[in-house]
Design an enzyme around this catalytic site. Structure first.
Site, short mmCIF file in Angstrom:
data_model
loop_
_atom_site.label_atom_id
_atom_site.label_comp_id
_atom_site.label_asym_id
_atom_site.label_seq_id
_atom_site.Cartn_x
_atom_site.Cartn_y
_atom_site.Cartn_z
N GLU A 107 -18.22 -11.50 25.50
CA GLU A 107 -18.91 -12.76 25.22
C GLU A 107 -18.06 -13.96 25.65
OE1 GLU A 107 -21.74 -13.71 24.69
OE2 GLU A 107 -21.60 -15.68 23.77
N ASN A 155 -46.32 -20.85 33.49
CA ASN A 155 -45.03 -20.24 33.15
C ASN A 155 -45.24 -18.73 33.19
OD1 ASN A 155 -42.62 -19.37 31.98
ND2 ASN A 155 -43.34 -19.74 29.90
N GLY A 156 -44.40 -18.02 33.96
CA GLY A 156 -44.55 -16.57 34.07
C GLY A 156 -44.50 -16.15 35.53
N LYS A 169 -19.36 -16.75 28.25
CA LYS A 169 -19.39 -18.20 27.97
C LYS A 169 -18.64 -18.95 29.06
CE LYS A 169 -21.96 -18.57 25.72
NZ LYS A 169 -22.78 -17.74 24.90
N LYS A 221 -32.95 -21.37 29.04
CA LYS A 221 -32.74 -20.91 27.66
C LYS A 221 -33.59 -19.70 27.31
CE LYS A 221 -30.93 -21.75 23.55
NZ LYS A 221 -29.52 -21.33 23.57
N TRP A 257 -38.23 -23.46 36.33
CA TRP A 257 -37.12 -22.57 36.64
C TRP A 257 -37.64 -21.66 37.74
CZ3 TRP A 257 -35.99 -17.27 36.46
CH2 TRP A 257 -34.63 -16.94 36.49
N HIS A 308 -6.70 0.99 34.54
CA HIS A 308 -7.51 1.94 35.32
C HIS A 308 -8.19 1.25 36.51
CE1 HIS A 308 -6.71 5.03 32.42
NE2 HIS A 308 -7.07 4.20 31.45
N CYS A 321 -39.49 -21.96 32.46
CA CYS A 321 -40.43 -23.03 32.74
C CYS A 321 -41.00 -23.53 31.41
CB CYS A 321 -41.60 -22.62 33.62
SG CYS A 321 -41.12 -22.09 35.25
N ARG A 362 -35.74 -25.06 29.25
CA ARG A 362 -36.42 -23.87 29.77
C ARG A 362 -36.36 -23.79 31.29
NH1 ARG A 362 -39.89 -21.55 25.87
NH2 ARG A 362 -40.97 -20.48 27.55
N GLU A 412 -20.57 -18.85 32.49
CA GLU A 412 -21.88 -19.52 32.60
C GLU A 412 -21.78 -21.04 32.54
OE1 GLU A 412 -24.89 -18.81 29.58
OE2 GLU A 412 -23.35 -18.53 28.07
C1 F6R Z 1 -25.97 -16.91 27.17
C2 F6R Z 1 -27.31 -16.75 26.65
C3 F6R Z 1 -28.14 -15.64 27.17
C4 F6R Z 1 -29.12 -15.14 26.10
C5 F6R Z 1 -30.07 -14.10 26.70
C6 F6R Z 1 -30.99 -13.53 25.65
O1 F6R Z 1 -25.28 -17.94 26.53
O2 F6R Z 1 -27.76 -17.53 25.85
O3 F6R Z 1 -27.36 -14.61 27.67
O4 F6R Z 1 -28.38 -14.58 25.06
O5 F6R Z 1 -30.82 -14.70 27.71
O6 F6R Z 1 -31.76 -14.52 25.05
P1 F6R Z 1 -32.48 -14.27 23.67
O7 F6R Z 1 -31.44 -14.13 22.63
O8 F6R Z 1 -33.34 -15.49 23.46
O9 F6R Z 1 -33.29 -13.03 23.82
#
Ligand code: F6R
Length: 596
Positions: free
Chosen positions: A469, A97-98, A473, A591, A71, A492, A2, A27, A476
């Site tokens: 990773e 926010n929270g 990517k 984010k 969010w 396995h 948020c 956010r 997501e």
């Molecule tokens: C995926 C992504 C998330 C963040 C995770 C941690 O592309 O960006 O998986 O890596 O939410 O976020 P930070 O690094 O801000 O603690």
């Protein structure tokens, strides 16, 4: 999650709030709303993003107001659950926010006293508490309200009868004050208000701030005044614009050579400084979430090889529940935002256990920079795309730099070797550019896999976390189900899922895992899978095993993740783009993850 913003000054508040919300949209983007006070309270909110809000917003005039982009945590993303929330009389508006953890009990209590609730959110209890406590001064009401709240919150509120006043409170969730000339701002983060001022005051937990256009007053929850002067932030807004690219994600992928270079410069890796670190831990524990966790996982191999220090990696959300043991590792927390609640809580847990903590953070002034005992800054610049790319790459550079320094400190690495590795590192921007140059080729491969419903990503040793990773990517942003596995593990169990409809991306660079990876590729292609190999320039053998191959420059094995990761990023980007996905704002994600 948020994003919240508040403004008081001489401008039309609507313009400031909407431009701030656009910058905060990463956010959360389930719903958005704005309230402007001008004698009476005018409020508009709806399901959907900021562009939708703008399209339905009538002319609202008024010089103080608040806004929110959501969010969803409690209650689905519908109009009634959007913020701002109003009290029963429609005089107080509030954004949050929270998560207010004791909201159920408070709601029951407030309803018994006659308050009418219009949403299913945890937030709404706070606005009704403000209403109960309001006796002509919103700041006093806020002080009484926070005594009743448990959980995390950044709250920003205003009262239609208190002309020009905005009140904020912080516990755990971030809130920053922007200090202007005859105008002041409040926001979840700096970019939201950077267009107007670069003078910022970071609010700390347990603080309340009252803004008028002339004054910023900070107190603690007991009412004791706190004097804190503003700091000038050095951040460019350029990062918040797409600069000709179709998506922020693509722009950020292409910014990686610069981000790597800046982070190497910041790491101060030189023989003259003796590669000083001041740390010689016996063991290391790395904690992080999501992509940052994957960067940490790559780091484990770097610390073990260069510094010979046993290193474990743990998801921050799990570390908190682990048992304290006799081992006393250095705890490294990695977070691009520096605001991820799970990672911050893990750092606190480590500190309670008497452990030293080091934070690897991208956002200057974020909460982690104040909480960890020491900080290493990645210098990726502002990242807007929700999927982490350049911040992750700079985390890999941070890991390498710290591993080299620790190696020198523990004498596992001689100065000459450190110098040689540093010189190799400095070539990475150029090497990344040569991977970026293959974007068109990767696009063509992406066309062949865009129809898949499920994929596998394989790697071994230091490229195993890169496979994790790569899968993250892909899932997501393209919503294709993808799993990352160590090449040797498929047989396995997961091999049962491999068919001619499950493309496999296999990292088979020239290192100790090469031969074994070729074997694993054979196993999946025997089951009909189309294989995209990522190999080292000049490796003609790999071509015989795979359907497509993308080559990376020949670099020392420890550096390969930086390059193989870029291939994965471009692949995920092109697949998602071909599928028409909302690349910069994938569904259900945000984010900055400020809930547990
Ligand atoms: C995926 C992504 C998330 C963040 C995770 C941690 O592309 O960006 O998986 O890596 O939410 O976020 P930070 O690094 O801000 O603690």
């Amino acid at each position: 999650m948020c994003g919240i913003i508040g403004y008081t000054g001489n401008r039309q508040a609507k313009e400031v709030i909407l431009s701030g919300l656009k910058r905060l949209e990463y956010r959360g983007y389930d719903s958005a709303g704005i309230a402007i006070a001008n004698g009476a309270m005018t409020l508009l909110k709806d399901k959907g993003g900021i562009d939708h809000l703008i399209s339905i917003l009538p002319e609202i005039r008024g010089k103080y107001g608040i806004g929110h982009t959501r969010w969803a945590t409690h209650g689905p993303p519908i109009k009634n659950n959007s913020h701002p929330m109003l009290d029963c009389k429609g005089e107080i508006a509030l954004v949050h926010n929270g998560i207010i953890e004791n909201n159920v009990a408070l709601r029951e209590e407030l309803m018994k006293r006659g308050h009418v609730f219009r949403s299913e959110t945890d937030t709404e209890v706070a606005v009704h508490l403000l209403e109960e406590f309001f006796e002509g001064n919103l700041e006093d009401a806020m002080r009484k309200t926070v005594t009743r709240l448990e959980g995390s919150y950044a709250l920003v509120a205003m009262h239609s009868k208190e002309n020009g006043k905005i009140v904020g409170a912080r516990n755990i969730s971030p809130l920053v004050v922007g200090v202007g000339k005859r105008e002041n701002f409040l926001a979840s983060d700096v970019p939201a208000i950077l267009e107007y001022t670069d003078r910022m005051i970071y609010l700390l937990d347990g603080e309340i701030v009252t803004l008028t256009k002339e004054q910023v007053k900070i107190t603690d929850f007991e009412g004791k005044e706190i004097k804190r002067s503003w700091q000038k932030v050095e951040m460019s807004l350029e990062g918040a614009e797409k600069g000709g690219y179709d998506h922020f994600m693509l722009k950020e992928i292409f910014e990686q050579p610069r981000a790597i270079q800046d982070t190497i410069m910041g790491a101060n890796l030189n023989a003259e400084s003796g590669y000083t670190l001041g740390l010689r831990p016996e063991t290391i524990k790395i904690i992080a979430c999501g992509t940052s966790y994957h960067a940490g996982y790559v780091g484990k191999y770097m610390f073990e090889e260069l510094a010979h220090i046993p290193t474990t990696v743990e998801l921050a959300s799990e570390y908190r529940f682990s048992s304290d043991t006799t081992s006393k590792p250095l705890v490294i927390g990695i977070s691009q935002s520096g605001e991820t609640t799970d990672t911050l809580s893990a750092i606190k847990t480590a500190q309670k256990r008497g452990l030293d903590t080091l934070g690897i953070v991208n956002i200057v002034g974020s909460t982690m920079t104040r909480e960890a005992d020491s900080i290493f800054y990645t210098r990726a610049g502002l990242e807007v795309g929700v999927a982490a790319t350049k911040t992750y790459i700079t985390q890999l550079i941070a890991m390498l730099s710290l591993a080299i320094k620790t190696g020198v400190a523990t004498q596992s690495l001689g100065i000459d070797d450190a110098r040689r590795l540093t010189n190799e590192m400095k070539k990475l921007p150029k090497n990344v550019r040569s991977v970026l140059d293959q974007s068109d080729k990767i696009f063509e491969i992406a066309q062949e896999i865009a129809g898949a419903r499920s994929m596998f990503f394989l790697g071994r040793n230091i490229n195993f976390p890169v496979a994790l990773e790569g899968a993250l990517k892909m899932k997501e942003i393209s919503y294709i189900h993808a799993e990352g596995y160590p090449g040797g593990e498929l047989k396995h169990g997961p091999l049962a899922l491999v068919t001619d409809e499950t493309p496999v991306v296999a990292i088979a660079v020239k290192d100790q895992t090469h031969g074994k990876m070729l074997g694993n590729i054979g196993e999946v292609s025997a089951r009909g899978a189309m294989v995209i190999g990522i190999g080292t320039e000049g490796d003609r053998e790999l071509e015989k095993y795979v359907d497509h191959v993308i080559y990376i420059p020949d670099v020392p094995p420890l550096f390969t993740p930086v390059l193989t990761s870029v291939v994965m990023q471009l692949l995920a980007y092109h697949v998602a783009n071909i599928l028409g996905c909302e690349i910069d704002k994938p569904r259900h994600l945000a984010k900055s993850v400020t809930v547990e």
